[in-house]
Write a protein that holds these residues in place. Structure first.
Motif, mmCIF file in Angstrom:
data_model
loop_
_atom_site.group_PDB
_atom_site.id
_atom_site.type_symbol
_atom_site.label_atom_id
_atom_site.label_comp_id
_atom_site.label_asym_id
_atom_site.label_seq_id
_atom_site.Cartn_x
_atom_site.Cartn_y
_atom_site.Cartn_z
ATOM 1 N N PRO A 121 -21.374 -50.130 133.891
ATOM 2 C CA PRO A 121 -21.007 -51.055 134.954
ATOM 3 C C PRO A 121 -19.624 -51.670 134.707
ATOM 4 O O PRO A 121 -19.208 -51.817 133.556
ATOM 5 N N THR A 122 -18.964 -51.998 135.798
ATOM 6 C CA THR A 122 -17.610 -52.535 135.712
ATOM 7 C C THR A 122 -17.576 -53.734 134.768
ATOM 8 O O THR A 122 -18.363 -54.667 134.915
ATOM 9 N N GLY A 123 -16.694 -53.663 133.784
ATOM 10 C CA GLY A 123 -16.565 -54.725 132.797
ATOM 11 C C GLY A 123 -17.168 -54.384 131.456
ATOM 12 O O GLY A 123 -16.921 -55.065 130.458
ATOM 13 N N ILE A 124 -17.954 -53.310 131.382
ATOM 14 C CA ILE A 124 -18.614 -52.957 130.117
ATOM 15 C C ILE A 124 -17.586 -52.566 129.062
ATOM 16 O O ILE A 124 -17.736 -52.899 127.885
ATOM 17 N N ALA B 219 -16.119 -55.733 127.600
ATOM 18 C CA ALA B 219 -17.127 -56.462 126.821
ATOM 19 C C ALA B 219 -17.386 -55.780 125.476
ATOM 20 O O ALA B 219 -17.450 -56.444 124.434
ATOM 21 N N VAL B 220 -17.508 -54.468 125.476
ATOM 22 C CA VAL B 220 -17.782 -53.744 124.227
ATOM 23 C C VAL B 220 -16.545 -53.757 123.334
ATOM 24 O O VAL B 220 -16.664 -53.886 122.106
ATOM 25 N N GLU B 221 -15.365 -53.638 123.916
ATOM 26 C CA GLU B 221 -14.148 -53.708 123.104
ATOM 27 C C GLU B 221 -14.006 -55.079 122.443
ATOM 28 O O GLU B 221 -13.615 -55.172 121.276
ATOM 29 N N LEU B 222 -14.350 -56.143 123.160
ATOM 30 C CA LEU B 222 -14.337 -57.480 122.573
ATOM 31 C C LEU B 222 -15.374 -57.574 121.450
ATOM 32 O O LEU B 222 -15.093 -58.103 120.369
ATOM 33 N N LYS C 175 -23.276 -61.339 123.541
ATOM 34 C CA LYS C 175 -23.135 -60.908 122.143
ATOM 35 C C LYS C 175 -21.676 -60.902 121.716
ATOM 36 O O LYS C 175 -21.365 -61.206 120.571
ATOM 37 N N ALA C 176 -20.793 -60.585 122.653
ATOM 38 C CA ALA C 176 -19.355 -60.514 122.339
ATOM 39 C C ALA C 176 -18.724 -61.890 122.179
ATOM 40 O O ALA C 176 -17.702 -62.011 121.508
ATOM 41 N N THR C 177 -19.332 -62.883 122.762
ATOM 42 C CA THR C 177 -18.722 -64.219 122.731
ATOM 43 C C THR C 177 -19.489 -65.215 121.868
ATOM 44 O O THR C 177 -19.107 -66.384 121.789
ATOM 45 N N SER C 178 -20.547 -64.772 121.243
ATOM 46 C CA SER C 178 -21.325 -65.707 120.408
ATOM 47 C C SER C 178 -20.992 -65.547 118.936
ATOM 48 O O SER C 178 -20.403 -64.615 118.495
#
Length: 143
Positions: A86-89, A92-95, A140-143
């Motif tokens: 989905p758009t943005g994945i 998010a995964v790179e972060l 998960k990427a921002t915690s």
């Protein structure tokens, strides 16, 4: 839509491992699979024994990871990243990879979210919720 059987998936990973081991040329999908197989040496013995691979049953009660599901999820996430669906994945995964200093570890975290989405879809009978999946990876990427 391509929907291989469980046996076909297992044979694909075993054949790819055999080609890696024998230094044979790989088609593009095998090359993607090979990159993940090589990062999971704990699966080499199983992948070397196709009959064992095809006949082994993995149950939740055993608490063991199904190596074929695990590798398939790596391929799924890799494909999602390549098309940003989905758009943005991809972002998010790179972060997540940057925060964990490892794309491999980021994919493992994203797998948890992917598994939750699939489980929720199967339980509810509704289509998979890509927004819920993306939100989980972002958390998960921002915690």
């Amino acid at each position: 839509m391509f929907a291989p059987s469980q046996i076909e998936v297992r044979r694909f990973f075993c054949a790819t491992y055999r080609k890696i081991r024998d230094k044979q040329p790989l088609i593009p999908m095998e090359a993607l699979a090979a990159s993940w197989i090589e990062q999971h040496p704990e699966y080499f013995d199983l992948l070397a024994d196709e009959e064992l691979a095809v006949n082994t049953v993995y149950t939740v009660e055993e608490g063991k990871t199904n190596p074929f599901l695990h590798l398939s999820m790596h391929l799924t996430i890799t494909e999602q990243l390549s098309i940003d669906q989905p758009t943005g994945i991809r972002q998010a995964v790179e972060l997540l990879a940057a925060r964990r200093n490892s794309m491999h570890e980021a994919q493992h975290a994203a797998m948890d979210c992917l598994g939750e989405m699939i489980w929720a879809s199967q339980r509810s009978g509704l289509p998979p919720d890509g927004h819920q999946y993306l939100d989980c990876v972002r958390r998960k990427a921002t915690s």
